[in-house]
Write an enzyme that holds these catalytic residues in place. Structure first.
Site, PDB file in Angstrom:
ATOM      1  N   SER A   3       0.746  -1.123   0.037  1.00 53.33           N
ATOM      2  CA  SER A   3      -0.064  -0.013  -0.020  1.00 53.33           C
ATOM      3  C   SER A   3       1.032   1.218  -0.047  1.00 53.33           C
ATOM      4  CB  SER A   3      -0.774  -0.074   1.290  1.00 53.33           C
ATOM      5  OG  SER A   3      -1.327   1.092   1.549  1.00 53.33           O
ATOM      6  N   TYR A  40      -2.129  -0.537  10.286  1.00 52.42           N
ATOM      7  CA  TYR A  40      -2.358  -1.011   8.673  1.00 52.42           C
ATOM      8  C   TYR A  40      -1.064  -0.599   7.938  1.00 52.42           C
ATOM      9  CZ  TYR A  40      -3.949  -1.077   4.086  1.00 52.42           C
ATOM     10  OH  TYR A  40      -4.355  -1.060   2.499  1.00 52.42           O
TER      11      TYR A  40
END
Lengths: 606, 285
Positions: free
Chosen positions: A476, A489
Site C-alpha cells: 500500500s 495497517y
C-alpha cells in the site's frame, strides 16, 4: 514421464538423418527441429511432456548429432537441402497426414523456409516458431529500415546489428571451427548454464564441438545470399504461432513487428526468458504447442484463449492493434494466455479486478477468498471474460494449514502456479493508543501472515519447478507514507513491502520475479469493512460510511490497479505505486521524508 | 396490474410498448457494419412511422465498449458516432418518444449474435428490478436506494455506469407533455420535456424533493409519487447492459399499490420469465 523412444535413420539425398520418435503414431505428429549449436537432444524435455498426447519426432539436422555430414561442407547446408531433409523425415514418420512443425533458433529459421515454400504445401499443418526469424523476412526488415531510416528504425537496426555479432564471427574462415573444437567447445556447457541459469552439468550432447563446427556452414551458406536477395513470396501457407523470449540476447523482439504481413494466421506469445527456451521453459512450451496443434487438428478446443474477450480488435495496416490500450491487452494475452494465476482476496475490489484482468488475457485463474460465494462469482465471471479456466477456492489466507492444503491441492490438480497475487487484506484505522493487541493480531494475521503463508506455500513449488514464475504482493502507499491514523495497517503493509523486496533478491536467482503493488486510495469495499479502533458500534458505522464516501469521491477504480499488476508482472517491476497520490508520496519519501513526516501528523477529516 | 390501470397509465403503457417495438424492430435490422448513427436514424424513422412527433430525448445507440461508456469524459460522447457494429458486439438502444402527450423512456440491450457475457449482465439486472421495487415500496430514501443498488452491483462484480449519465441519475421523472405543432429540441432533449423537468425541479426544490434520482443530497427523500423512468446500467469491462422502464409511484397506503412497474410484458421481463421457466423445467426433469 519417460516414454518409449524409437530411433531410426532416414535417407535424404547423400546424407543419413538420425530421428527419434516418442508416443503413439496414431496421434498427431509434431516434428521438433533444433537450432545452433545444438542437436535434437535440446528438445528432449519438451518431447517427453508432449509424448502422452502426440507422436513427437526429433531429428538431427545434417552435420549435427548422429546425422551424417554432407561433403563438401560448402553448399551442403543450403536451405533448399534442409527442406529436402525435412520432407524426407516427414514422409518417413507421417506419410499420410501433414505434420506440425516446431523450430527453435536455426530450427525455426529452417521452419520459416519450410512453411513458406510451395513444395511443402499440404505437408505442414501448423508451425510454431521460437527465436528464429525467416531470413527472407529479416532481409526485408533490414531493407525497409535502410530505405527509410527514421531515428526509431535506425535504433532498431543498430540494436539488432549489435546482437548479431556472432553471425559476423561465424563468417570468418577456420577460426570458429578451431574455437569450437578447442576451448569454446569445452567451456560452452558451463557458459550456457550460467547465462541461462541452468543446472550445471546437464548439457544434453557430447557431440557439441563437431555440431558447432559443421553448423557454422548454416550461416555461411544462407545468411548473406538471403539477406541480400530476400524472397518476395515468403508468405506462410500455414498457421503460425510465434513464441518470443523477451530477454533473448541474440534477437530483438522488434524483428517480428511486421510479421502479420507474412503470416496471415499469426498467434503471438511472449516469455520473459533468454534464448534456450526448450531447456528453460519446457512446461510452458509444451502447453502452448499442444494447444496450438490441437486447435489446428480439427479438435475443438473452444475459442483461442486470450482473444475471446478482446473480440474484434481494430487492426492497423501493419496488422497489429492500433490503439495503445488494445496493444497493451494484446501484450497481456501474449504473455499470460494459459498461465496459472492464483489471486487471494479475489472476492472483491482489487483482487477481483485483477482476476478479471488475467481472465481477459486468457489465463487460468484460481480465485481465493474467505467469502465462498464472492469467490465463485469471480470465477464465474472470469470464465465469461475468456479465462482458459477459472476455479473458486474458499480459503482464509491467515490460516496456515488451510493455505498449505490449498497449495498441495493446486499443485496436484492444476499444476504449479505461474503468477501468485497475494492481495487479501483488511483495513484498520485508529490511533496506536486505541489499538488493542487483538486489533494488531487481526490486521497482521491477514495483511502480513496472509502474504507470508502465500509466499511460503507457493514459492517453494515455483523454485522446485525451476521454470520461473512471479509473485505479486499488494502492499500500500501506507507502506512508505506514515500516518497517525493508520499505525497498524501501515505497519503491516510496510512489512509486506520489505518482505517483497527481500524475496525479490532471494528468488531472482531462480528467475522468479517479485513485485510489490502500492495502490493508494482506491474505490473498493475495504473502507466499508474496515475496523476503526476505539470507536463504538454506531461510531464505526458512521466512520465507515464517511470514509467510503471519501474513497468514492476519489473514485480511483480497482481496474486500473489490476492493469498496474499485469504491467508490473510484464516488466518485472520491483515496487509499483499506482494512484497519483501514491506516486507522489513515493517520490516525496525519497526527496523529502521530512515533508511526509509532517503530513503524517495531520488527522484525516473523518 | 394491467387490468386495473387508469386511462392515463394505459396511455403511458401504450407509448412504452411502442418504444420497445421500435427498438426490437431496429435491433432485428442491425447488421455487421451498421453504425450508431444509422441505428438512431432507423429508430427515429420507426417511431415517426408510428406517429411520434416529439421526443423526451432523441434516440441514442451505443455499440461495443461504448455500451459501458468506456473512456467517456464529455457529455458529447453519448451522442451516436460512426462506430460500426461487429459480430458478437453488444449494443444498447435508448429512446424516449412522446406520443399523444404521453412520454416513454426505454433502454434495450442486445448483441449482434451471441454474447454470453452480456446475457449474464442482463440476467443479473433482474435482481435489480425486483430490488428497486422492494425498496421503493419500503419508502426508503432514494439516495439510500441508489447506494444499495451500487452495493448490489459491486457484489455482483460490476460497475455502476448510470453514474455517467447527467447528474449520475439512476432514474428521472417522466410526465405528460403538451402536444405542439412545433417541437424543437436542445442537445437531443425535447424542449417541452425539459420544461416539465425544470418545473418539477422548481416545485421539488421548494417541497424538498427532486425529479432526478441521483446519489446526491437532493435525492435524500422518500420516493415522490409520479412516473419514474428507471435505468440501472451495469458495466463490466468492455460490456454494458441496461433496461429502462417506467416505475409508477403512488401515495397509496397499500404497499402493492404504492409502487409497481407499469408493464410486465416487456422484452427483458419476458426473457427472464422464459429463462426461469426453462431452468424450472430442467430442474423438474
Amino acid at each position: 514421464m519417460m516414454s518409449e523412444v524409437r530411433e531410426r535413420m532416414v535417407r535424404s539425398g547423400e546424407v543419413d538423418l538420425c530421428a527419434v520418435e516418442y508416443g503413439d503414431t496414431a496421434h498427431p505428429t509434431i516434428i521438433l527441429v533444433h537450432g545452433y549449436p545444438d542437436s535434437k537432444e535440446v528438445w528432449t524435455p519438451v518431447a517427453e511432456r508432449l509424448a502422452d498426447r502426440f507422436h513427437v519426432v526429433l531429428y538431427d539436422v545434417r552435420g549435427h548429432g548422429r546425422s551424417s555430414v554432407p561433403t563438401p561442407l560448402r553448399g551442403g547446408f543450403r536451405l533448399e537441402k534442409l527442406t529436402d531433409d525435412f520432407l524426407a523425415v516427414a514422409d518417413a514418420v507421417s506419410p499420410d497426414r501433414p505434420v506440425h512443425l516446431v523450430g527453435h533458433d536455426w530450427g525455426s529459421v529452417q521452419g520459416w523456409e519450410f512453411a513458406t515454400v510451395r513444395r511443402t504445401e499440404g505437408r505442414i499443418a501448423s508451425f510454431t516458431s521460437i527465436s528464429g526469424p525467416s531470413l527472407d523476412h529479416f532481409g526485408h526488415w533490414i531493407k525497409q529500415r535502410l530505405a527509410r531510416p527514421t531515428p526509431r528504425r535506425t535504433a532498431q537496426l543498430l540494436g539488432q546489428g549489435a546482437r548479431s555479432w556472432y553471425v559476423y564471427a561465424l563468417h570468418t574462415p577456420v577460426l570458429p571451427e578451431l574455437a569450437w573444437r578447442g576451448p569454446l567447445g569445452r567451456r560452452w556447457p558451463k557458459l550456457m548454464a550460467r547465462a541461462e541459469r541452468l543446472e550445471p552439468g546437464t548439457y544434453p550432447t557430447g557431440s557439441l564441438p563437431h555440431d558447432a563446427a559443421h553448423g557454422a556452414w548454416l550461416y555461411r551458406d544462407n545468411v548473406r545470399p538471403r539477406l541480400r536477395n530476400p524472397r518476395d513470396d515468403a508468405y506462410a501457407h500455414v498457421p503460425v504461432q510465434l513464441i518470443t523470449p523477451l530477454g533473448d540476447p541474440f534477437l530483438s523482439p522488434r524483428l517480428y513487428d511486421d510479421l502479420e504481413r507474412w503470416a496471415p494466421e499469426l498467434r503471438r506469445r511472449t516469455l520473459p526468458t533468454k534464448h534456450w527456451v526448450p531447456r528453460t521453459r519446457p512446461d510452458q512450451l509444451a502447453d502452448w504447442i499442444s494447444e496450438f496443434v490441437l486447435a489446428h487438428e480439427g479438435v475443438d478446443t473452444g475459442p483461442p484463449v486470450g482473444t475471446a474477450a478482446i473480440g474484434p480488435v481494430r487492426k492497423s495496416r501493419g496488422g497489429r492493434p492500433s490503439t495503445s490500450s488494445a496493444r497493451l491487452r494484446a501484450a497481456y494475452a501474449e504473455r499470460f494466455a494459459g498461465q496459472l494465476v492464483l489471486v487471494t482476496g479475489a472476492g472483491s475490489g482489487i483482487g477481483r479486478a485483477t482476476s478479471f484482468a488475467f481472465a481477459e488475457a486468457g489465463a487460468r485463474v484460481i480465485a481465493v477468498d474467505r467469502d465462498a460465494e464472492a469467490a465463485s462469482r469471480t470465477a464465474e465471471l472470469s470464465r465469461l471474460l475468456g479465462a482458459a479456466a477459472a476455479w473458486a477456492e474458499p480459503v482464509d489466507v491467515s490460516d496456515e494449514q488451510a493455505m498449505d492444503k490449498l497449495a498441495a491441492r493446486v499443485a496436484t490438480e492444476r499444476g504449479v502456479v505461474d503468477v501468485l497475487v497475494n492481495n487479501a487484506g483488511i483495513g484498520m484505522s485508529g490511533s496506536f493508543l486505541t489499538t488493542s493487541a487483538d486489533d494488531w493480531r487481526r490486521v497482521l494475521d491477514v495483511n502480513l501472515w496472509g502474504v507470508i503463508h502465500g509466499c511460503r506455500a507457493f514459492a517453494q513449488q515455483m523454485v522446485d519447478r525451476d521454470q520461473g514464475g512471479h509473485i505479486v504482493n499488494t502492499a500500500s502507499a501506507a507502506a512508505y507514507q506514515p500516518s497517525r491514523a493508520l499505525p497498524a495497517y501501515s505497519t503491516s503493509k510496510a512489512a509486506v513491502l520489505m518482505l517483497s523486496e527481500c524475496l525479490r533478491a532471494e528468488l531472482s536467482a531462480h528467475g522468479i520475479g517479485v513485485t510489490a503493488i502500492c495502490p493508494g486510495l482506491v474505490n473498493t469495499n475495504i473502507t466499508a469493512t474496515a475496523h476503526f479502533t476505539g470507536a463504538s458500534q454506531s461510531e464505526q458505522e458512521r466512520l465507515r460510511a464517511k470514509s467510503s464516501r471519501l474513497y468514492r469521491m476519489r473514485n480511483y477504480p480497482p481496474e486500473k490497479v489490476a492493469d498496474a499488476v499485469l504491467d508490473g508482472v510484464l516488466r518485472n517491476a520491483a515496487v509499483v505505486p499506482v494512484t497519483p497520490e501514491a506516486r507522489a508520496a513515493h517520490l516525496l519519501a525519497r526527496l523529502s521524508p521530512k515533508a511526509l513526516r509532517a503530513m503524517a501528523r495531520i488527522d484525516p477529516p473523518l | 396490474m394491467a387490468a386495473g390501470l387508469s386511462a392515463e397509465l394505459r396511455g403511458f403503457q401504450a407509448v412504452q410498448r411502442l418504444a420497445y417495438e421500435c427498438a426490437e424492430t431496429v435491433a432485428a435490422q442491425l447488421r455487421p457494419g451498421t453504425t450508431e448513427r444509422e441505428a438512431t436514424r432507423a429508430l427515429r424513422a420507426e417511431a415517426a412511422a408510428r406517429g411520434v412527433r416529439d421526443w423526451f430525448h432523441l434516440p441514442f445507440a451505443w455499440f461495443g465498449d461504448r455500451t459501458a461508456f468506456a473512456g467517456f469524459r464529455l457529455p458529447t460522447q453519448f451522442f451516436p458516432t460512426n462506430r460500426q457494429l461487429e459480430p458478437g458486439m453488444p449494443f444498447i438502444l435508448d429512446l424516449a418518444p412522446i406520443h399523444g402527450g404521453f412520454t416513454a423512456d426505454i433502454g434495450y440491450s442486445g448483441s449482434l449474435g451471441p454474447n454470453p457475457l452480456q446475457d449474464r449482465l442482463m440476467a443479473d439486472l433482474r435482481e435489480h428490478r425486483e430490488f428497486i421495487l422492494r425498496e421503493v415500496r419500503q419508502r426508503r430514501s432514494l439516495r439510500q436506494i441508489y447506494e444499495d443498488v451500487d452495493r448490489l452491483m459491486g457484489r455482483q462484480g460490476y460497475q455502476n455506469r448510470h453514474r455517467a449519465y447527467p447528474f449520475g441519475v439512476i432514474a428521472h421523472k417522466v410526465d405528460r407533455v403538451k402536444e405542439r405543432r412545433w417541437s424543437p429540441h436542445i442537445a437531443g432533449f425535447g424542449t417541452q420535456s425539459l420544461r416539465g423537468l425544470a418545473n418539477d425541479a422548481l416545485h421539488g426544490h421548494r417541497e424538498g424533493w427532486s425529479p432526478l434520482w441521483s446519489p446526491y443530497r437532493m435525492s435524500d427523500h422518500p420516493p415522490h409519487p409520479g412516473l419514474w423512468a428507471v435505468e440501472p446500467h451495469l458495466g463490466f469491462r468492455g460490456t454494458g447492459a441496461k433496461f429502462e422502464e417506467i416505475l409508477v409511484v403512488t401515495d397509496s397506503a397499500d404497499p402493492e399499490q404504492s409502487a409497481f412497474w407499469l408493464d410486465d410484458e416487456l422484452p427483458h421481463v419476458k426473457r427472464w420469465k422464459e429463462a426461469a421457466s426453462l431452468t424450472e423445467a430442467k430442474g423438474g426433469a
